[in-house]
Write an enzyme that holds these catalytic residues in place. Sequence first.
Site, PDB file in Angstrom:
ATOM      1  N   SER A  77       0.791  -1.234   0.000  1.00 16.93           N
ATOM      2  CA  SER A  77       0.000   0.000   0.000  1.00 16.93           C
ATOM      3  C   SER A  77       0.822   1.282   0.000  1.00 16.93           C
ATOM      4  O   SER A  77       0.245   2.373  -0.008  1.00 16.93           O
ATOM      5  CB  SER A  77      -0.970   0.016   1.185  1.00 16.93           C
ATOM      6  OG  SER A  77      -2.041  -0.859   0.944  1.00 16.93           O
ATOM      7  N   SER A  82      -5.998   3.173   4.467  1.00 12.67           N
ATOM      8  CA  SER A  82      -5.547   2.359   3.345  1.00 12.67           C
ATOM      9  C   SER A  82      -6.693   1.561   2.721  1.00 12.67           C
ATOM     10  O   SER A  82      -6.511   0.437   2.254  1.00 12.67           O
ATOM     11  CB  SER A  82      -4.419   1.410   3.772  1.00 12.67           C
ATOM     12  OG  SER A  82      -3.530   1.155   2.714  1.00 12.67           O
ATOM     13  N   LYS A 108      -0.235   3.671  -2.589  1.00 12.54           N
ATOM     14  CA  LYS A 108      -1.301   4.660  -2.449  1.00 12.54           C
ATOM     15  C   LYS A 108      -0.778   6.087  -2.295  1.00 12.54           C
ATOM     16  O   LYS A 108      -1.556   7.046  -2.427  1.00 12.54           O
ATOM     17  CB  LYS A 108      -2.217   4.287  -1.290  1.00 12.54           C
ATOM     18  CG  LYS A 108      -3.017   3.002  -1.516  1.00 12.54           C
ATOM     19  CD  LYS A 108      -4.020   2.775  -0.405  1.00 12.54           C
ATOM     20  CE  LYS A 108      -4.880   1.538  -0.641  1.00 12.54           C
ATOM     21  NZ  LYS A 108      -4.203   0.286  -0.227  1.00 12.54           N
TER      22      LYS A 108
END
Length: 272
Positions: free
Chosen positions: A57, A112, A60
């Site tokens: 993640s 997330s 992101k």
Amino acid sequence: MIKFFCVLLFGLTISASASINKEQLNKLNVGALLVKDMTSNQMLYAREAFKELKPASLTKVMTALIAIEQGDLNRPVTITYEMIQVEPTIAGYKPGDVIRLRDLVTAAMVKSDNDAAKSIAIAVGGTEKRFVEMMNAKAKALGMKHTHFVNPCGFDNKEHYSTPSDLLKMTEYAIKNKYFNEISKKNQHTYFSLNNNKKFYAYTHNRLLSRYEYAVGVKTGYTSKAGACLIARAKKNGRDCLIVMMDSKEDRWKTAKQIFEQVFVSKSSKNG
């Protein structure tokens, strides 16, 4: 000339004063690790800086960055069935929910949420494929030569990879954005859908934010294949430090805190 030499010598002393226990860091069970003193622009430690690894993640950061830079963060996004076809972690949107883009960005960074990240991609890019092309174009523009994205969430894929060096470049660029910094250091975020007033909560996975008072972001990541990942930033006594950690088998929060304190203590003790 003498005055200039003294200033130059003092400047070199300050730069050299940032030090960490490299032997200790060498023993850490992490796949890759970078530590950079942002104040002096000095790389203090590097392990496997150019190794291509799964970023989970940490992806992101790029997803949020593109959404922020496209400008219209107050625009409403109507959630579709396609946007929520993702694995947990999720916010729990339903088709028809209308969410502000800024709330999607914050949910993607703070908790997330993968449905938030995919919703961003489709809303901003028109299609997920087009958004991924935007991600890769931005990576190329930032000089991230060993990075390739195939999704906005960070799901494991052999074609989805980055390096600590590239992630550092991305983060150094991202933290120049005031709004990015504001959301990346949030512990939580509460927001509502615009059409039915449904309430959503986003609580951070970044335990460093509550365990270390000088932490100011940036992003966590984890999958079973990528391992524990972390991009962390802290500021103390006018000093600024950035850490990129990938595939860690250590306690990320404890390790990051210890590294930050080594950097900050060495600065303060040697600079008087």
